[in-house]
Design a protein around this motif. Structure first.
Motif, mmCIF file in Angstrom:
data_model
loop_
_atom_site.group_PDB
_atom_site.id
_atom_site.type_symbol
_atom_site.label_atom_id
_atom_site.label_comp_id
_atom_site.label_asym_id
_atom_site.label_seq_id
_atom_site.Cartn_x
_atom_site.Cartn_y
_atom_site.Cartn_z
ATOM 1 N N ILE A 208 -26.925 13.985 -50.061
ATOM 2 C CA ILE A 208 -26.156 13.120 -49.144
ATOM 3 C C ILE A 208 -24.672 13.190 -49.519
ATOM 4 O O ILE A 208 -23.795 13.342 -48.667
ATOM 5 N N GLY A 209 -24.389 13.112 -50.829
ATOM 6 C CA GLY A 209 -22.994 13.191 -51.291
ATOM 7 C C GLY A 209 -22.343 14.490 -50.843
ATOM 8 O O GLY A 209 -21.218 14.495 -50.322
ATOM 9 N N ILE A 210 -23.068 15.595 -51.004
ATOM 10 C CA ILE A 210 -22.505 16.898 -50.613
ATOM 11 C C ILE A 210 -22.305 16.942 -49.094
ATOM 12 O O ILE A 210 -21.316 17.476 -48.594
ATOM 13 N N ALA A 211 -23.262 16.318 -48.351
ATOM 14 C CA ALA A 211 -23.129 16.312 -46.889
ATOM 15 C C ALA A 211 -21.852 15.589 -46.480
ATOM 16 O O ALA A 211 -21.102 16.061 -45.613
ATOM 17 N N VAL A 212 -21.586 14.441 -47.120
ATOM 18 C CA VAL A 212 -20.377 13.676 -46.778
ATOM 19 C C VAL A 212 -19.135 14.531 -47.080
ATOM 20 O O VAL A 212 -18.229 14.656 -46.265
ATOM 21 N N ARG A 213 -19.122 15.165 -48.243
ATOM 22 C CA ARG A 213 -17.973 15.998 -48.628
ATOM 23 C C ARG A 213 -17.796 17.153 -47.631
ATOM 24 O O ARG A 213 -16.702 17.443 -47.174
ATOM 25 N N SER A 214 -18.926 17.766 -47.296
ATOM 26 C CA SER A 214 -18.882 18.928 -46.430
ATOM 27 C C SER A 214 -18.374 18.550 -45.034
ATOM 28 O O SER A 214 -17.561 19.256 -44.432
ATOM 29 N N MET A 215 -18.823 17.365 -44.526
ATOM 30 C CA MET A 215 -18.435 16.971 -43.176
ATOM 31 C C MET A 215 -17.000 16.467 -43.107
ATOM 32 O O MET A 215 -16.443 16.348 -42.018
ATOM 33 N N THR A 216 -16.412 16.157 -44.270
ATOM 34 C CA THR A 216 -15.026 15.680 -44.242
ATOM 35 C C THR A 216 -14.050 16.781 -44.676
ATOM 36 O O THR A 216 -12.868 16.536 -44.837
ATOM 37 N N LEU A 217 -14.541 18.007 -44.858
ATOM 38 C CA LEU A 217 -13.650 19.117 -45.215
ATOM 39 C C LEU A 217 -12.744 19.443 -44.035
ATOM 40 O O LEU A 217 -13.153 19.282 -42.870
ATOM 41 N N GLU A 218 -11.553 19.927 -44.335
ATOM 42 C CA GLU A 218 -10.675 20.353 -43.252
ATOM 43 C C GLU A 218 -11.308 21.574 -42.571
ATOM 44 O O GLU A 218 -11.773 22.489 -43.264
ATOM 45 N N GLY A 219 -11.365 21.551 -41.258
ATOM 46 C CA GLY A 219 -11.945 22.695 -40.543
ATOM 47 C C GLY A 219 -13.454 22.599 -40.398
ATOM 48 O O GLY A 219 -14.100 23.584 -40.014
ATOM 49 N N SER A 220 -14.034 21.414 -40.688
ATOM 50 C CA SER A 220 -15.499 21.305 -40.587
ATOM 51 C C SER A 220 -15.943 21.003 -39.148
ATOM 52 O O SER A 220 -17.128 21.078 -38.837
ATOM 53 N N GLY A 221 -14.966 20.667 -38.269
ATOM 54 C CA GLY A 221 -15.279 20.269 -36.883
ATOM 55 C C GLY A 221 -16.237 21.214 -36.172
ATOM 56 O O GLY A 221 -17.277 20.779 -35.651
ATOM 57 N N PRO A 222 -15.943 22.517 -36.149
ATOM 58 C CA PRO A 222 -16.835 23.439 -35.439
ATOM 59 C C PRO A 222 -18.253 23.433 -36.029
ATOM 60 O O PRO A 222 -19.237 23.566 -35.296
ATOM 61 N N GLY A 223 -18.347 23.231 -37.334
ATOM 62 C CA GLY A 223 -19.662 23.180 -37.990
ATOM 63 C C GLY A 223 -20.446 21.969 -37.532
ATOM 64 O O GLY A 223 -21.654 22.041 -37.297
ATOM 65 N N ILE A 224 -19.713 20.829 -37.377
ATOM 66 C CA ILE A 224 -20.393 19.602 -36.943
ATOM 67 C C ILE A 224 -20.864 19.757 -35.493
ATOM 68 O O ILE A 224 -21.993 19.398 -35.163
ATOM 69 N N SER A 225 -20.023 20.344 -34.649
ATOM 70 C CA SER A 225 -20.510 20.501 -33.266
ATOM 71 C C SER A 225 -21.629 21.534 -33.205
ATOM 72 O O SER A 225 -22.531 21.432 -32.364
ATOM 73 N N TYR A 226 -21.601 22.507 -34.108
ATOM 74 C CA TYR A 226 -22.692 23.484 -34.167
ATOM 75 C C TYR A 226 -24.024 22.774 -34.447
ATOM 76 O O TYR A 226 -25.075 23.144 -33.919
ATOM 77 N N LEU A 227 -23.944 21.715 -35.264
ATOM 78 C CA LEU A 227 -25.153 20.967 -35.625
ATOM 79 C C LEU A 227 -25.618 20.014 -34.534
ATOM 80 O O LEU A 227 -26.800 19.731 -34.414
ATOM 81 N N PHE A 228 -24.648 19.470 -33.782
ATOM 82 C CA PHE A 228 -25.028 18.401 -32.859
ATOM 83 C C PHE A 228 -24.912 18.740 -31.365
ATOM 84 O O PHE A 228 -25.393 18.008 -30.525
#
Ligand code: PHE
Length: 473
Positions: A208-228
Motif C-alpha cells: 500500500i505504501g509503495i502504491a501511494v508513492r507510485s501514484m504520487t510520482l511526477e508523471g504518474s497520471g497516464p499510468g493511473i488512467s491506464y489502470l482506471f
C-alpha cells in the motif's frame, strides 16, 4: 496421514512430533480448529507471485483497465464458483485430491481430475521456483543496498543481465526450491508460521505504501488512467484467456489445492464465506499491486508490455527514489520471498502427498524425487530466458510454455471438471447439504440458488466458450 498431520502443524505451528503421535495413536483424520486457520492457509497459498509478479505484467501486456474489469468479472462468475465447488468436494470427502473423487464417485474415472491437478502443480512449481529464485537474488541485492541509485536503464540491464545468465539464476532457483523442500520435509515450525502471520499484513502495508508513492510520482497520471480508464480497442480473445488464466492462477484453482485444504475444514465452518473472503483478499491484494507498479512504469517511461521482468525493473527504481528506499526494498523482497514460499510449499505438498498416497513412498523420498524432477524442469525454464531463448515449442520458450500450459490450459480444464462434477454428478441434495452444513446454516435461498446456477451453468459455459474461441483463433 503423515501429510495431513504436517499440514495441520503448518497451519497451527504445533510441534510436529505431538501431532504425529496423536494421529498415530488415534488414526483420526485431522481438521482445522478454526475458520481463521483455514483462511490464513488459503490466503497464504493464494497471495504470492501471482499477485505481485504475474498480475502487473499481464495487466501491462493486455491493455490495463479493460483487463482488470474482465479479470474481476471472471473472479466473480467463474473463480468463486470453482472455489466453492472445490470446497464442496474437499470438505465432503475429507480426502486428498484423487482419493476425494474416488470417494464421492466410486468406480468412476473422475480420479483423473486429481492426476491432472498434480501434473499442473509440477509445471507451475518448475517456473514458480525460478521466479522465487529471482526474488531471493533481489533480496540479496536489497540487503547489499544495490537499489539506492540508478535509472531505468540501470535496472533494466541489471535484470536482463541476471535473468539471461546461466549459473546465478540456477543457483538461486536451487536455493528457493531447497527452502521449499526443507519446509515440506520438516513441517513448518512455530516460528515460521508466526513470522508469516506478521509478514503477510506487513506485506499488505508495504505494498500500500509503495502504491501511494507510485501514484504520487511526477508523471504518474497516464499510468493511473491506464489502470482506471478501459481502452476496449486493445481487447482480443487473448485478453479473455489471459484474464481467466490469471484468475485461476492467483486463486490457486483447478490444481486440487483448495480441495486438499478444504478436506481439513470442520463441518461447522461456513464455506461460502471462507471462499468469498479468500477471493476478496487475493483480489484486493492484486489490485494494490497494480496500483504500486503501473503508475511508476509510466512515470519512468518503461514499456508496460515489458513482460516477466516488469516488477524486478520498476520496483528497484521506485526504491532508489524514495526516502529510506533501501530499507523498504529489503522489507519488500523479504515479504515477496515469504509470500512466494507460502504458495510454493502448498504446490509442492500437493505433489508430495500424491506420491506418498499413490506410490506408497516415504515423505523424505517423495520430496527428494520431486525436488530432482522440479529442479531439472526449472533449469530448462531458467535457461530458456537466456541460452535456450531460441528453442521454442509451439512458438513459446519453455518458461512461457509451462506457464501457458498450466494457467491457461490445465487449471482451466481442472476447473471445468470440478464444476461439472459438483453441478451435474454430485446430487443436488449433497451440494445443498454441504453449503448449509446439513441445514444448520440459515442462508438466503436466493444466495444458494445463485451459487448453484453459477456452478451448473455460468462457470462451465464461460470455460467452454473460452476454449471454443481459442480453437477457432
Ligand atoms: N496462487 C499462487 C500465487 O498467486 C500460485 C499457486 C497456484 C499456488 C496453484 C497454489 C496452486 O502465487
Amino acid at each position: 496421514m503423515l501429510a495431513n498431520a504436517r499440514l495441520y502443524c503448518y497451519i497451527y505451528g504445533i510441534q510436529e512430533k505431538t501431532i504425529l503421535t496423536m494421529t498415530d495413536q488415534t488414526a483420526k483424520r485431522d481438521s482445522f480448529g478454526s475458520s481463521f486457520g483455514v483462511l490464513v492457509a488459503l490466503a497464504g497459498s493464494a497471495v504470492g507471485l501471482g499477485n505481485l509478479w504475474r498480475f502487473p505484467y499481464l495487466l501491462g501486456q493486455n491493455g490495463g483497465a479493460a483487463f482488470i474489469l474482465i479479470y474481476l468479472g471472471f473472479v466473480l462468475l467463474v473463480g468463486l464458483p470453482v472455489m466453492l465447488a472445490e470446497f464442496i468436494i474437499g470438505r465432503r470427502s475429507q480426502a486428498s485430491a484423487r482419493a476425494a473423487f474416488r470417494k464421492l464417485a466410486p468406480g468412476s474415472r473422475w480420479g483423473i481430475t486429481g492426476v491432472l491437478g498434480v501434473i499442473c502443480c509440477v509445471l507451475i512449481l518448475s517456473f514458480y521456483s525460478v521466479v522465487g529464485g529471482w526474488g531471493a537474488e533481489y533480496l540479496y541485492k536489497a540487503v547489499c543496498f544495490d537499489f539506492t541509485t540508478g535509472d531505468s536503464n540501470t535496472f533494466s540491464n541489471l535484470f536482463s543481465g541476471f535473468s539471461t545468465s546461466v549459473w546465478r539464476p540456477l543457483i538461486c532457483h536451487g536455493i528457493f526450491l531447497a527452502l521449499t523442500a526443507g519446509i515440506v520435509i520438516a513441517g513448518v515450525k512455530n516460528g515460521i508460521e508466526k513470522f508469516s502471520k506478521v509478514m503477510m499484513p506487513l506485506l499488505f502495508l508495504i505494498v500500500i505504501g509503495i502504491a501511494v508513492r507510485s501514484m504520487t510520482l511526477e508523471g504518474s497520471g497516464p499510468g493511473i488512467s491506464y489502470l482506471f480508464k478501459p481502452d476496449w480497442s486493445k481487447v482480443t480473445s487473448q485478453t479473455f484467456l489471459a484474464a481467466l488464466g490469471q484468475a485461476f492462477f492467483s486463486l490457486s484453482l483447478g490444481a486440487c489445492m483448495v480441495i486438499t485444504y478444504a478436506s481439513y475444514v470442520k463441518k461447522d465452518a461456513n464455506i461460502i464465506s471462507l471462499g468469498a473472503q479468500t477471493a476478496a483478499a487475493d483480489t484486493v491484494f492484486a489490485l494494490i499491486a497494480g496500483c504500486a507498479i503501473m503508475p511508476a512504469v509510466f512515470a519512468f517511461g518503461i514499456a508496460p508490455g515489458e513482460g516477466p521482468g516488469l516488477v524486478f525493473i520498476t520496483l528497484p527504481q521506485i526504491f532508489s527514489q524514495m526516502p529510506l528506499g533501501g530499507v523498504v526494498a529489503i522489507f519488500f523482497f523479504l515479504a515477496l520471498l515469504l509470500a512466494a514460499l507460502t504458495s510454493s510449499i502448498s504446490i509442492l505438498e500437493v505433489i508430495v502427498a500424491f506420491c506418498i498416497e499413490e506410490f506408497k513412498m516415504k515423505r523424505k523420498a517423495a520430496v527428494a524425487v520431486v525436488f530432482i524432477l522440479i529442479w531439472i524442469l526449472g533449469v530448462l525454464c531458467s535457461l530458456s530466458m537466456g541460452p535456450l531463448a531460441d528453442f521454442k515449442i509451439f512458438g513459446k520458450t519453455i518458461f512461457d510454455l509451462f506457464d501457458f500450459l498450466s494457467a491457461n490450459f490445465l487449471m482451466l480444464i481442472g476447473g471445468l471438471l470440478v464444476v461439472i462434477f459438483v453441478g451435474w454428478r454430485l446430487g443436488r441434495k449433497e451440494v445443498y447439504d454441504e453449503l448449509t452444513n446439513g441445514g444448520g446454516l440459515k442462508l438466503s435461498p436466493w444466495l444458494l440458488k445463485t451459487i448453484i446456477f453459477l456452478i451448473r451453468f455460468v462457470a462451465p459455459l464461460a470455460l467452454i466458450a473460452i476454449a471454443v474461441f481459442q480453437i477457432h483463433e
